[in-house]
Design a protein around this motif. Sequence first.
Motif, short mmCIF file in Angstrom:
data_model
loop_
_atom_site.label_atom_id
_atom_site.label_comp_id
_atom_site.label_asym_id
_atom_site.label_seq_id
_atom_site.Cartn_x
_atom_site.Cartn_y
_atom_site.Cartn_z
N GLU A 1 0.81 -1.22 0.00
CA GLU A 1 0.00 0.00 0.00
C GLU A 1 0.84 1.27 0.00
OE1 GLU A 1 -3.29 -0.07 -0.32
OE2 GLU A 1 -3.30 -2.25 -0.28
N GLY B 1 -12.05 -1.12 7.53
CA GLY B 1 -11.39 -0.77 8.78
C GLY B 1 -12.33 -1.06 9.95
N THR C 1 -1.74 -5.07 4.76
CA THR C 1 -2.98 -5.68 4.26
C THR C 1 -2.67 -7.14 3.97
OG1 THR C 1 -4.46 -5.79 2.33
CG2 THR C 1 -2.32 -4.81 1.95
N ARG D 1 -8.89 -6.57 -9.37
CA ARG D 1 -7.42 -6.64 -9.45
C ARG D 1 -6.93 -6.66 -10.90
NH1 ARG D 1 -8.02 -5.10 -4.32
NH2 ARG D 1 -8.46 -6.77 -2.88
N TYR E 1 -2.08 -2.48 -7.71
CA TYR E 1 -2.78 -3.71 -8.10
C TYR E 1 -4.20 -3.47 -8.62
CZ TYR E 1 -4.38 -2.74 -3.38
OH TYR E 1 -4.87 -2.11 -2.27
N LEU F 1 -4.99 4.70 13.27
CA LEU F 1 -4.26 3.88 14.23
C LEU F 1 -3.02 3.35 13.52
CD1 LEU F 1 -7.26 1.80 15.59
CD2 LEU F 1 -5.94 3.47 16.91
N GLU G 1 -13.35 7.22 5.44
CA GLU G 1 -13.33 6.02 4.59
C GLU G 1 -13.37 4.76 5.46
OE1 GLU G 1 -9.77 5.64 2.02
OE2 GLU G 1 -10.12 3.49 2.26
N ILE G 2 -14.37 3.92 5.22
CA ILE G 2 -14.46 2.67 6.00
C ILE G 2 -14.09 1.44 5.17
CG2 ILE G 2 -15.97 3.41 7.89
CD1 ILE G 2 -18.39 2.44 6.29
N VAL G 3 -14.11 1.58 3.84
CA VAL G 3 -13.75 0.44 2.98
C VAL G 3 -12.92 0.94 1.81
CG1 VAL G 3 -14.67 -1.29 1.35
CG2 VAL G 3 -15.83 -0.94 3.52
N GLN H 1 -3.64 -8.61 1.37
CA GLN H 1 -4.01 -8.80 -0.02
C GLN H 1 -3.05 -9.64 -0.88
OE1 GLN H 1 -5.40 -5.30 -2.12
NE2 GLN H 1 -4.79 -6.30 -4.02
N GLU I 1 -11.17 -8.26 5.63
CA GLU I 1 -10.88 -8.25 4.20
C GLU I 1 -11.52 -9.46 3.52
OE1 GLU I 1 -6.35 -7.44 5.13
OE2 GLU I 1 -6.85 -6.50 3.22
N ARG J 1 0.11 0.28 9.98
CA ARG J 1 0.36 1.45 9.13
C ARG J 1 1.14 2.48 9.95
NH1 ARG J 1 -3.55 1.50 4.55
NH2 ARG J 1 -3.83 -0.73 4.29
N GLU K 1 1.42 5.54 10.26
CA GLU K 1 0.78 6.82 9.94
C GLU K 1 1.52 7.93 10.66
OE1 GLU K 1 -1.58 7.10 7.81
OE2 GLU K 1 -2.54 5.12 7.70
O1 4AD Z 1 -7.99 1.37 1.69
P1 4AD Z 1 -6.96 0.47 2.30
O2 4AD Z 1 -5.58 0.95 2.38
O3 4AD Z 1 -7.08 -0.89 1.48
C1 4AD Z 1 -6.21 -1.93 1.52
O4 4AD Z 1 -5.31 -2.09 2.30
C2 4AD Z 1 -6.59 -3.02 0.56
N1 4AD Z 1 -5.40 -3.81 0.23
C3 4AD Z 1 -7.65 -3.88 1.17
C4 4AD Z 1 -8.09 -5.01 0.32
O5 4AD Z 1 -8.50 -4.76 -0.82
N2 4AD Z 1 -8.01 -6.23 0.81
O6 4AD Z 1 -7.44 0.07 3.76
C5 4AD Z 1 -8.69 -0.54 3.97
C6 4AD Z 1 -9.43 0.17 5.10
C7 4AD Z 1 -9.63 1.66 4.89
O7 4AD Z 1 -10.77 1.92 4.09
C8 4AD Z 1 -9.83 2.14 6.30
O8 4AD Z 1 -11.16 1.93 6.72
C9 4AD Z 1 -8.93 1.22 7.09
O9 4AD Z 1 -8.68 0.10 6.30
N3 4AD Z 1 -7.66 1.88 7.45
C10 4AD Z 1 -7.37 2.37 8.65
N4 4AD Z 1 -8.07 2.41 9.79
C11 4AD Z 1 -7.49 2.99 10.87
N5 4AD Z 1 -6.25 3.49 10.89
C12 4AD Z 1 -5.49 3.46 9.77
N6 4AD Z 1 -4.25 3.93 9.80
C13 4AD Z 1 -6.05 2.88 8.57
N7 4AD Z 1 -5.60 2.68 7.32
C14 4AD Z 1 -6.59 2.06 6.66
#
Ligand code: 4AD
Length: 426
Positions: free
Chosen positions: A159, A397, A179, A356, A325, A212, A349-351, A181, A219, A202, A204
């Motif tokens: 990511e 998330g 992830t 792919r 991807y 977090l 953002e929750i999803v 993935q 997933e 992450r 962050e």
């Molecule tokens: O959008 P993200 O980065 O997606 C992926 O990692 C994909 N590879 C997932 C997949 O397709 N299998 O992260 C997915 C979700 C985000 O929409 C958010 O809700 C949550 O993970 N998220 C976090 N939640 C809390 N703290 C963080 N630092 C987060 N980063 C992502």
Amino acid sequence: MNFIQIQEALEKKKGNVAVRGWIYRIRKLKDKIFIVLRDSSEIIQCVIKNEEMIKVADKLLMESSLEIEGEIYSEPRAPTKYEIDVKKLIVVHASEDFPINKDQSPEFLADNRHLWLRSRKMTSILKIRSTVLEAMREHWRKKGFYEYHSPMFMGMQAEGGSTLFKVDYYGKPVYLSQTWQLHAEPAIFALEKIFTIQPAFRAEKSKTSRHLSELWMAEMEAAWEGFEYLQDDAEEMIKHVVKKVLADNKDELKILERDISKLEPVLKKKFPRMTYDDSLKILAKHDMKLEWGKDLRTFEEDKLSELYDTPIIITKYPKVVKAFYMREDPKNSKVVLGFDVIAPEHYGEIVGASERETDIKKLKKNLEEQGEDPKKYEFYFDTRRYGSVPHGGYGAGVERIISWICGLDNIKDAIAFPRTMTRWTP
Ligand code: 4AD
């Protein structure tokens, strides 16, 4: 003694009961002592009138653990409308002076998180968390998905490099998983439809109420399925989670003072779906100009979320802002067949999801553009070499969803021991 939970005792309404738990409140009068006892299920007022027992109870402090036997009866003035007249009292442990009382600073509560978990607020959130995870599992299991797990130590990023945690792995640098993935996609060739609920990491660098460093991600990955299926599944999953929490956790939502009328539209309405291009047009109508090709920021997501009372699905983001991807839209090579789900009420953002990319050349090019060495991804390209099929998936998330459902001010309360840029203890 045959112990029952306080909730069961309240339902019994009369007769002899035996309960055990911790002192939530204690009020010492001359000729009697009131103890509000709590267990994981509820609280109940207990009254001690016996002289010998008063001597024992008089020394007790908050959070002492007790076993109590006595008669339960209706008492409208008591906090849960019933009271136990204590006939037998066993002190399991006389607590030391409990450091948490009223009006403590958030920093103090964070330092004493291991004790703060006992609060009614945290207990309620943790119960809702348990329902959320159960509902997610239920949703996918019902559809025939297998639960599958990926490693946490990773040799490459998935990511983007900016949020990678590097760890020392027998003297070699590896990363904590962002992830599942890249290690989920190989498994769809065995199991076809899979899901997980597991930690993701992450690094962050920003301190926000939504991020977090260690989060839990729910997933899913599915063979043979595309863009529309993924959107439908994410919507169904979220609806099922909200429905189950509303059904099972009414009391907890009340303790959290959550306005549940804000959650009800989620069950009744179809989530609006719009392209990234549409979202820019809507934002422009609200005097927010965003240049095409820039990712939506918190600011823009919040504005869009204000316009709806359900989550919204934003599709087809510019390729340049999304992961390597994601499948290029066959009708427009500048955008991807990916989408984000944005929660209402500024929960963000929750999803994050996508179909792919199956074209190895495109995957390599995307990685190179990000400064990545495609050689590290050979195992991943093999999934496109031997019986490649259309497929896709998403990550939700867990703590973001819990924050939204519970109406929390900060994502940190959606997990027992939050890990952020500035907090890794207790
Ligand atoms: O959008 P993200 O980065 O997606 C992926 O990692 C994909 N590879 C997932 C997949 O397709 N299998 O992260 C997915 C979700 C985000 O929409 C958010 O809700 C949550 O993970 N998220 C976090 N939640 C809390 N703290 C963080 N630092 C987060 N980063 C992502």
